[in-house]
Motif scaffolding. Structure first.
Motif, PDB file in Angstrom:
ATOM      1  N   PHE A  54      14.732   2.336   2.790  1.00  0.00           N
ATOM      2  CA  PHE A  54      13.796   2.824   1.775  1.00  0.00           C
ATOM      3  C   PHE A  54      12.361   2.814   2.290  1.00  0.00           C
ATOM      4  O   PHE A  54      11.638   3.803   2.137  1.00  0.00           O
ATOM      5  N   TYR A  55      11.928   1.706   2.857  1.00  0.00           N
ATOM      6  CA  TYR A  55      10.539   1.609   3.308  1.00  0.00           C
ATOM      7  C   TYR A  55      10.247   2.521   4.499  1.00  0.00           C
ATOM      8  O   TYR A  55       9.128   2.972   4.655  1.00  0.00           O
ATOM      9  N   SER A  56      11.249   2.815   5.306  1.00  0.00           N
ATOM     10  CA  SER A  56      11.026   3.679   6.464  1.00  0.00           C
ATOM     11  C   SER A  56      10.979   5.153   6.099  1.00  0.00           C
ATOM     12  O   SER A  56      10.181   5.910   6.650  1.00  0.00           O
ATOM     13  N   PHE A  57      11.840   5.571   5.185  1.00  0.00           N
ATOM     14  CA  PHE A  57      11.978   6.988   4.922  1.00  0.00           C
ATOM     15  C   PHE A  57      11.487   7.429   3.549  1.00  0.00           C
ATOM     16  O   PHE A  57      10.958   8.523   3.400  1.00  0.00           O
ATOM     17  N   ARG A  66       0.825  -1.209   0.000  1.00  0.00           N
ATOM     18  CA  ARG A  66       0.000   0.000   0.000  1.00  0.00           C
ATOM     19  C   ARG A  66       0.858   1.257   0.000  1.00  0.00           C
ATOM     20  O   ARG A  66       0.542   2.243  -0.668  1.00  0.00           O
ATOM     21  N   ASP A  67       1.968   1.248   0.738  1.00  0.00           N
ATOM     22  CA  ASP A  67       2.861   2.403   0.760  1.00  0.00           C
ATOM     23  C   ASP A  67       3.458   2.687  -0.614  1.00  0.00           C
ATOM     24  O   ASP A  67       3.656   3.849  -0.979  1.00  0.00           O
ATOM     25  N   VAL A  68       3.741   1.647  -1.360  1.00  0.00           N
ATOM     26  CA  VAL A  68       4.396   1.817  -2.660  1.00  0.00           C
ATOM     27  C   VAL A  68       3.388   2.079  -3.773  1.00  0.00           C
ATOM     28  O   VAL A  68       3.552   2.993  -4.578  1.00  0.00           O
ATOM     29  N   PHE A  69       2.311   1.282  -3.832  1.00  0.00           N
ATOM     30  CA  PHE A  69       1.391   1.345  -4.966  1.00  0.00           C
ATOM     31  C   PHE A  69       0.065   2.033  -4.662  1.00  0.00           C
ATOM     32  O   PHE A  69      -0.761   2.197  -5.546  1.00  0.00           O
ATOM     33  N   ALA A  91       9.463   5.539   0.807  1.00  0.00           N
ATOM     34  CA  ALA A  91       8.747   4.432   0.163  1.00  0.00           C
ATOM     35  C   ALA A  91       8.459   4.726  -1.302  1.00  0.00           C
ATOM     36  O   ALA A  91       8.315   3.806  -2.104  1.00  0.00           O
ATOM     37  N   SER A  92       8.407   6.000  -1.665  1.00  0.00           N
ATOM     38  CA  SER A  92       8.154   6.357  -3.064  1.00  0.00           C
ATOM     39  C   SER A  92       9.345   5.997  -3.961  1.00  0.00           C
ATOM     40  O   SER A  92       9.196   5.929  -5.175  1.00  0.00           O
ATOM     41  N   TRP A  93      10.501   5.774  -3.386  1.00  0.00           N
ATOM     42  CA  TRP A  93      11.682   5.415  -4.164  1.00  0.00           C
ATOM     43  C   TRP A  93      11.787   3.915  -4.426  1.00  0.00           C
ATOM     44  O   TRP A  93      12.690   3.467  -5.127  1.00  0.00           O
ATOM     45  N   VAL A  94      10.882   3.127  -3.865  1.00  0.00           N
ATOM     46  CA  VAL A  94      10.973   1.671  -4.022  1.00  0.00           C
ATOM     47  C   VAL A  94      10.711   1.260  -5.466  1.00  0.00           C
ATOM     48  O   VAL A  94      11.385   0.369  -5.995  1.00  0.00           O
ATOM     49  N   LYS A  95       9.747   1.899  -6.122  1.00  0.00           N
ATOM     50  CA  LYS A  95       9.462   1.547  -7.517  1.00  0.00           C
ATOM     51  C   LYS A  95      10.664   1.780  -8.432  1.00  0.00           C
ATOM     52  O   LYS A  95      11.066   0.854  -9.147  1.00  0.00           O
ATOM     53  N   PRO A  96      11.260   2.983  -8.438  1.00  0.00           N
ATOM     54  CA  PRO A  96      12.439   3.159  -9.300  1.00  0.00           C
ATOM     55  C   PRO A  96      13.603   2.244  -8.915  1.00  0.00           C
ATOM     56  O   PRO A  96      14.311   1.740  -9.793  1.00  0.00           O
ATOM     57  N   MET A  97      13.793   2.018  -7.615  1.00  0.00           N
ATOM     58  CA  MET A  97      14.853   1.122  -7.183  1.00  0.00           C
ATOM     59  C   MET A  97      14.603  -0.301  -7.689  1.00  0.00           C
ATOM     60  O   MET A  97      15.530  -0.998  -8.088  1.00  0.00           O
ATOM     61  N   SER A  98      13.340  -0.716  -7.695  1.00  0.00           N
ATOM     62  CA  SER A  98      13.003  -2.055  -8.174  1.00  0.00           C
ATOM     63  C   SER A  98      13.269  -2.188  -9.670  1.00  0.00           C
ATOM     64  O   SER A  98      13.770  -3.226 -10.133  1.00  0.00           O
TER      65      SER A  98
END
Length: 111
Positions: free
Chosen positions: A82-85, A26-29, A87-94
């Protein structure tokens, strides 16, 4: 180059484990994952982490298990940050991680 592949597979595995959980997804998508999506993330995570372990042990023999533990610790630390601070960067990192897996796997298979 194989070390990069092993680390990237480990990072992908723990990212898939995290995305299989409701809160992280939910935080990411910004939507709730379906049960099928969660199951697919868990399956992909187990395949990825086992492949990383096998590649580490085959390539580095006795030290492969120790190296794999280091990859796991670094992956968890990176994802936790990433998830703590951010979370919006998880998609590009993935996307970068999957591209790295593809390119390093291609490099290893060609050379």
């Amino acid at each position: 180059m194989s070390e990069l592949l092993q680390f990237s597979l480990c990072l992908l595995a723990f990212n898939c484990f995290a995305l299989a959980k409701f809160n992280h997804y939910r935080d990411v998508f910004k939507v709730r994952p379906t049960q099928k999506q969660s199951n697919q993330f868990v399956i992909a995570a187990w395949i990825s982490i086992l492949l990383s372990l096998v590649l580490s042990v085959v390539e580095h023999k006795g030290y492969g298990g120790l190296l794999f533990c280091g990859y796991m610790a670094l992956s968890i630390l990176l994802l936790m940050t990433f998830y703590s601070f951010k979370a919006s960067w998880v998609k590009p990192m993935s996307v970068i991680n999957i591209t790295t897996i593809f390119l390093s796997g291609l490099y290893i298979s060609v050379f």
